[in-house]
Enzyme design. Structure first.
Site, mmCIF file in Angstrom:
data_model
loop_
_atom_site.group_PDB
_atom_site.id
_atom_site.type_symbol
_atom_site.label_atom_id
_atom_site.label_comp_id
_atom_site.label_asym_id
_atom_site.label_seq_id
_atom_site.Cartn_x
_atom_site.Cartn_y
_atom_site.Cartn_z
ATOM 1 C CG ASN A 178 26.999 43.104 -14.758
ATOM 2 O OD1 ASN A 178 27.304 42.871 -15.663
ATOM 3 N ND2 ASN A 178 25.714 44.766 -14.340
ATOM 4 C CE LYS A 213 25.916 47.073 -15.815
ATOM 5 N NZ LYS A 213 25.231 48.923 -15.206
ATOM 6 C CG HIS A 256 22.349 44.547 -13.168
ATOM 7 N ND1 HIS A 256 21.080 45.932 -13.551
ATOM 8 C CD2 HIS A 256 22.907 44.909 -12.598
ATOM 9 C CE1 HIS A 256 22.585 46.304 -13.515
ATOM 10 N NE2 HIS A 256 23.459 46.089 -12.568
ATOM 11 C CD GLU A 264 21.916 47.901 -16.917
ATOM 12 O OE1 GLU A 264 22.344 46.465 -16.910
ATOM 13 O OE2 GLU A 264 22.247 48.746 -16.300
ATOM 14 C CD GLU A 321 24.180 47.485 -9.355
ATOM 15 O OE1 GLU A 321 25.601 47.444 -9.264
ATOM 16 O OE2 GLU A 321 23.441 47.161 -10.457
ATOM 17 N N GLY A 358 25.104 53.948 -14.118
ATOM 18 C CA GLY A 358 26.491 54.689 -15.627
ATOM 19 C C GLY A 358 25.959 56.025 -15.845
ATOM 20 C CB SER A 406 28.390 56.086 -10.948
ATOM 21 O OG SER A 406 27.925 56.028 -11.713
HETATM 22 P P1 13P Z 1 28.160 51.789 -13.414
HETATM 23 O O1 13P Z 1 28.833 51.128 -12.340
HETATM 24 O O2 13P Z 1 28.635 52.024 -15.181
HETATM 25 O O3 13P Z 1 27.148 52.353 -13.142
HETATM 26 O O4 13P Z 1 27.030 50.535 -13.157
HETATM 27 C C1 13P Z 1 27.089 49.937 -12.085
HETATM 28 C C2 13P Z 1 26.276 47.995 -12.847
HETATM 29 O O5 13P Z 1 25.027 48.850 -12.817
HETATM 30 C C3 13P Z 1 26.455 47.547 -11.905
HETATM 31 O O6 13P Z 1 26.065 45.777 -11.843
#
Ligand code: 13P
Length: 254
Positions: free
Chosen positions: A9, A11, A99, A101, A171, A177, A216
């Protein structure tokens, strides 16, 4: 037997020119045997989908194309939105829905996520439905209650046959992150819990649903996560932005 799936992803990172390079670099690092073992998906921003599609098709790459979000209408007066039909036309096979976010920053509810998941399936693509608890919920011992509610509401109304082929990504928000991965044991237990919830509503179809862990994931922790019975892959953020690093995550057994 569930085939493993590792999705990157990206983003809101990379323009379309960078995306072309990233897809090409990733492809140089993967062999046909890797694609047999793992479905490899990249999810660039909307503006890079067409470029990524062109590279994948022109070079006959085994990489699959995913989108990060979608609206649920076919078309119409929805300024700024992108429809499932538009994505399908770009040979997008997977679409991330719900997601954290999107849920936290853009107010997406379980109901919205459910509508999107159904629209993605109706358009002939595979939703990657995301669920996960906050740190406060985990500390309060409410992780299962939260994730259970999310998963049941997010996949409601999908027929059993389709449930077998969707992807769910667990997640935990506190692991996204932050560099703080859930331990393989905790992640494995939550992914088993997610599968149980699916089994409660959809029976044996749950055995075919692929459940991913995200938060992560990196080359150093992926093998331990993948060793868990109910973890069928990863949804990778930061570590998917460097093709070398992402290829190491995909080739987790090496
Ligand atoms: P990270 O791998 O940067 O923690 O992000 C995970 C994520 O949100 C994947 O959709």
């Amino acid at each position: 037997m569930r085939k493993n799936l590792i999705a990157g992803n990206w983003k809101m990172n990379t323009n379309h020119l960078e995306a072309i390079q990233m897809v090409q670099k990733l492809s140089y690092r993967l062999d046909p045997a890797d694609y047999e073992r793992v479905d490899v998906v990249v999810c660039p921003p909307f503006t890079a989908l067409r470029s990524a599609q062109t590279v994948i098709e022109t070079d006959h790459l085994g990489i699959k194309l995913g989108a990060q979000n979608v609206d649920w209408h076919d078309n119409g007066a929805f300024t700024g939105e992108i429809s499932p039909l538009m994505l399908h036309k770009l040979s997008v096979s997977h679409v991330i829905v719900g997601h954290s976010e999107r849920r936290q920053l853009f107010g997406e509810t379980d109901e919205v996520v459910n509508t999107k998941a159904n629209a993605v399936i109706a358009a002939g693509m595979t939703p990657i439905v995301c669920v996960g608890e906050t740190e406060d919920e985990r500390d309060a011992g409410e992780a299962e209650a939260r994730v259970g509610t999310q998963i049941r509401a997010s996949i409601e109304g999908i027929d059993s046959e389709s449930v077998a082929s969707i992807v769910v990504a667990y997640e935990p928000i506190w692991a996204i992150g932050t560099g703080r991965t859930a331990s393989a044991d905790d992640a494995g237990a939550m992914c088993s819990f997610v599968r149980e919830q699916i089994r409660d509503s959809f029976g044996d179809a749950a055995e075919s649903t692929r459940v991913l862990y995200g938060g992560s994931v990196n080359p150093g922790n992926v093998a331990g996560l993948m060793a868990k019975q109910d973890i069928d892959g990863g949804l990778v953020g930061g570590a998917s932005l460097d093709p070398d690093t992402f290829a190491s995550v995909v080739r987790y057994w090496v």
